[in-house]
Design an enzyme around this catalytic site. Structure first.
Site, short mmCIF file in Angstrom:
data_model
loop_
_atom_site.label_atom_id
_atom_site.label_comp_id
_atom_site.label_asym_id
_atom_site.label_seq_id
_atom_site.Cartn_x
_atom_site.Cartn_y
_atom_site.Cartn_z
N GLU A 92 1.15 -0.97 0.12
CA GLU A 92 -0.11 0.07 -0.07
C GLU A 92 0.46 0.80 -0.03
OE1 GLU A 92 -3.43 0.19 0.42
OE2 GLU A 92 -3.45 -2.36 -0.01
N CYS A 124 -1.67 9.32 2.59
CA CYS A 124 -1.48 8.86 1.59
C CYS A 124 -2.48 9.14 0.12
CB CYS A 124 -1.26 7.37 1.29
SG CYS A 124 -2.71 6.89 1.71
P1 NAD Z 1 8.22 4.15 5.52
O1 NAD Z 1 8.30 3.62 4.91
O2 NAD Z 1 9.24 5.39 6.32
O3 NAD Z 1 7.69 3.49 7.08
C1 NAD Z 1 6.71 2.58 6.68
C2 NAD Z 1 7.28 1.79 8.09
O4 NAD Z 1 8.30 0.38 6.59
C3 NAD Z 1 7.44 1.24 8.57
O5 NAD Z 1 7.19 0.20 9.27
C4 NAD Z 1 8.66 0.93 9.17
O6 NAD Z 1 9.85 0.41 10.14
C5 NAD Z 1 9.31 0.41 7.47
N1 NAD Z 1 10.65 0.90 7.05
C6 NAD Z 1 11.15 1.71 6.94
N2 NAD Z 1 12.44 1.56 6.38
C7 NAD Z 1 12.79 0.66 6.26
C8 NAD Z 1 13.52 -0.42 5.39
N3 NAD Z 1 14.65 0.63 5.40
N4 NAD Z 1 13.60 -1.51 5.34
C9 NAD Z 1 12.28 -2.40 5.92
N5 NAD Z 1 11.52 -1.77 6.81
C10 NAD Z 1 11.47 -0.15 6.58
O7 NAD Z 1 7.28 5.73 5.37
P2 NAD Z 1 6.39 5.82 5.95
O8 NAD Z 1 7.51 7.70 5.65
O9 NAD Z 1 5.80 6.13 7.47
O10 NAD Z 1 4.69 6.49 5.14
C11 NAD Z 1 5.43 7.44 4.28
C12 NAD Z 1 4.28 6.92 2.72
O11 NAD Z 1 3.23 5.83 3.23
C13 NAD Z 1 3.68 8.01 1.86
O12 NAD Z 1 4.18 7.89 0.71
C14 NAD Z 1 2.48 7.54 1.88
O13 NAD Z 1 2.11 7.85 0.72
C15 NAD Z 1 2.23 5.51 1.89
N6 NAD Z 1 1.43 5.73 2.79
C16 NAD Z 1 0.33 5.60 1.73
C17 NAD Z 1 -0.74 5.00 2.34
C18 NAD Z 1 -1.88 3.69 1.48
O14 NAD Z 1 -2.74 3.25 2.54
N7 NAD Z 1 -1.52 3.47 0.03
C19 NAD Z 1 -0.89 5.17 3.99
C20 NAD Z 1 -0.25 5.64 4.56
C21 NAD Z 1 0.82 6.11 3.69
#
Ligand code: NAD
Length: 465
Positions: free
Chosen positions: A220, A254
């Protein structure tokens, strides 16, 4: 936990899964009902945690985090039994006579990695779908929303046996600690399903890790979601709804409108009305409005201020409070604001002279998670739906497609793969096992050799294909 501990944790959870407890729909229903009761009981503490993490106003947090989660729990508790039942399928002529059914079965162990922006619902709704489908779940919330992470851990520990569902939190930062070591260690283990919500950048990492074990994933993701306003739109309503959609969680949503495409003749009026709506919603001092959330971190705050500076846009901000007032500004397709997802309260607005040009721009870029259109013209609506590929969207509104407990939600292309909410959520976390059931006594000889001379003609006539 060390990697070895995760292996032991998985082994215990697999034993629990293979005990068959989660196969009973009554068990799933009881667990989901229990979760709903526990959420209602802790409502105040959840709202306080969301305020700590993101200064979410209680009404907004209740609506977008708690109510949506409770609705999903209610939907899944009520339907888990019906959705788990084998589904009859017409076999088609080629295998008649036979009985065909799809038997939904849980994958087993699901890993859910959730982000910080809607840290409560984006953690629990996937968990609810996974539990409804009969899985065991490990949930790893984001380190950027620690208060909500703690509440999630308490809730899950209260409602589920530790080998059924558990929350793993990031270890506290220490100098030299790789910041995502917990997620990385979890991803090194084999899962039966991985559900990830977050940025497309990390989406690559998740998919690469899953590929090592050929684990199915749901991603997502985010991206740049346009809102198109045609000149025949009701501008008062469009302005109010766009203003609201961009205010939610200070633009860190998002499905927020990322940029605005408006017919040239109405752009000034629309932008003026959006500013007025923000004024009405947040009052004269938006940075101190209790109805407006904050930016998640200093790093995100600095990124947004830097983007505003590169776009030559003056913003009202407060670095102490991590607040940036919402701002709309006219710009063009080559603006820095049209490069990456904004994920904050900046709204670039681009005028267009023909819908062709607006649609051509959207189509030339990665498929967005959401697309919104304001118009009264059904022909324009039909055209946009036919010509633009996106995860989901609204006509004459914004963001609501993500809030339904029934409407499948997900992205396409760079904005994600896989859908959840409603029946789609149950099916996402299920292996839909197809089974043909034959009658031992009814054994038509047609398929067995020797075929002889006339068999081909018979088959043609019989199958009528
Ligand atoms: P993020 O990718 O930084 O983090 C999300 C999750 O991924 C966390 O649990 C984190 O621990 C894990 N993570 C982060 N870096 C990682 C790595 N290098 N290796 C493994 N796991 C890792 O995302 P964010 O900044 O928390 O969220 C923002 C983004 O999410 C935006 O692009 C937004 O549009 C998107 N988003 C999408 C939805 C949807 O439903 N489609 C909903 C909310 C946010």
């Amino acid at each position: 936990m060390e990697n070895g501990d995760y292996q032991a944790m998985q082994a215990r959870m697999r034993r629990f899964f293979f005990s068959g407890a989660t196969l009973e729909p009554a068990f799933r229903k009881a667990k989901l009902r229990g979760l709903a009761v526990a959420i209602r009981r802790r409502e105040k503490a959840i709202l306080a945690a969301l305020h700590d993490d993101l200064a979410k106003p209680p009404c907004e947090a209740f609506l977008t985090e708690i109510a949506e989660t409770l609705d999903a729990a209610k939907y899944n508790a009520a339907r888990a039994a019906a959705l788990a039942r084998p589904r009859r399928v017409w076999p088609g002529r080629t295998i008649l006579p036979a009985g065909c059914k799809v038997h939904p079965e849980p994958f087993g162990l699901a890993l859910v990695l959730s982000p910080w922006n809607y840290p409560f619902q984006l953690s629990l709704i996937p968990l609810i779908c996974a539990v409804a489908a009969g899985n065991c779940v490990v949930l790893k919330p984001s380190r950027e929303s620690p208060a909500t992470g703690s509440i999630l851990k308490e809730l899950v520990e209260e409602c589920f046996a530790p080998d059924h569902c558990r929350v793993v939190l990031d270890a506290p930062d220490s100098p030299g600690t790789p910041s995502e070591q917990t997620a990385t260690a979890l991803l090194a283990e084999p899962w039966d399903f991985i559900f990830y919500t977050g940025s497309p950048r990390v989406g690559h990492i998740i998919m690469e890790s899953a590929a090592r074990h050929l684990t199915p994933v749901c991603l997502e993701l985010g991206g740049k979601s346009p809102v198109i306003v045609a000149k025949d739109a009701d501008l008062a309503v469009a302005a109010r709804r766009i203003a609201w959609g961009k205010l939610l969680n200070a633009g860190q949503t998002c499905v927020a409108p990322d940029y605005l495409l408006a017919e040239r003749t109405i752009l000034d009026e629309l932008a003026g009305r959006i500013r007025e709506e923000w004024g009405r919603m947040l009052g004269p001092d938006p940075l101190r409005s209790a109805d407006y959330g904050r930016i998640v971190s200093q790093a995100a705050f600095d990124r947004l201020c830097g983007l505003a500076a590169r776009c030559g846009v003056e913003i009202q901000e407060d670095r102490e409070l991590l607040k940036i007032a919402p701002v709309i500004f006219e710009t063009g397709f080559t603006s820095p604001a049209l490069q990456d997802e904004i994920f904050g309260p900046l709204l670039p607005a681009i005028p267009y002279d023909s819908l062709d040009a607006a649609l051509a721009y959207i189509r030339a870029n990665p498929k967005p998670l959401a697309c919104y259109l304001f118009t009264r013209d059904r022909a324009v609506e039909k055209r946009v739906l036919r010509e633009v590929s996106f995860g989901g969207g609204c006509i004459n509104d914004v963001a609501l497609q993500a809030s339904s407990s029934r409407l499948p939600f997900g992205g396409v292309g760079r904005s994600g793969m896989g859908r959840y909410h409603g029946r789609a959520g149950f099916d996402l976390f299920s292996n839909l096992k197809s089974v043909v059931r034959q009658w031992p006594t009814l054994d038509l000889p047609l398929r067995y050799p020797p075929y002889g001379k006339g068999r081909l003609g018979w088959l043609r006539r019989l199958l009528g294909v």
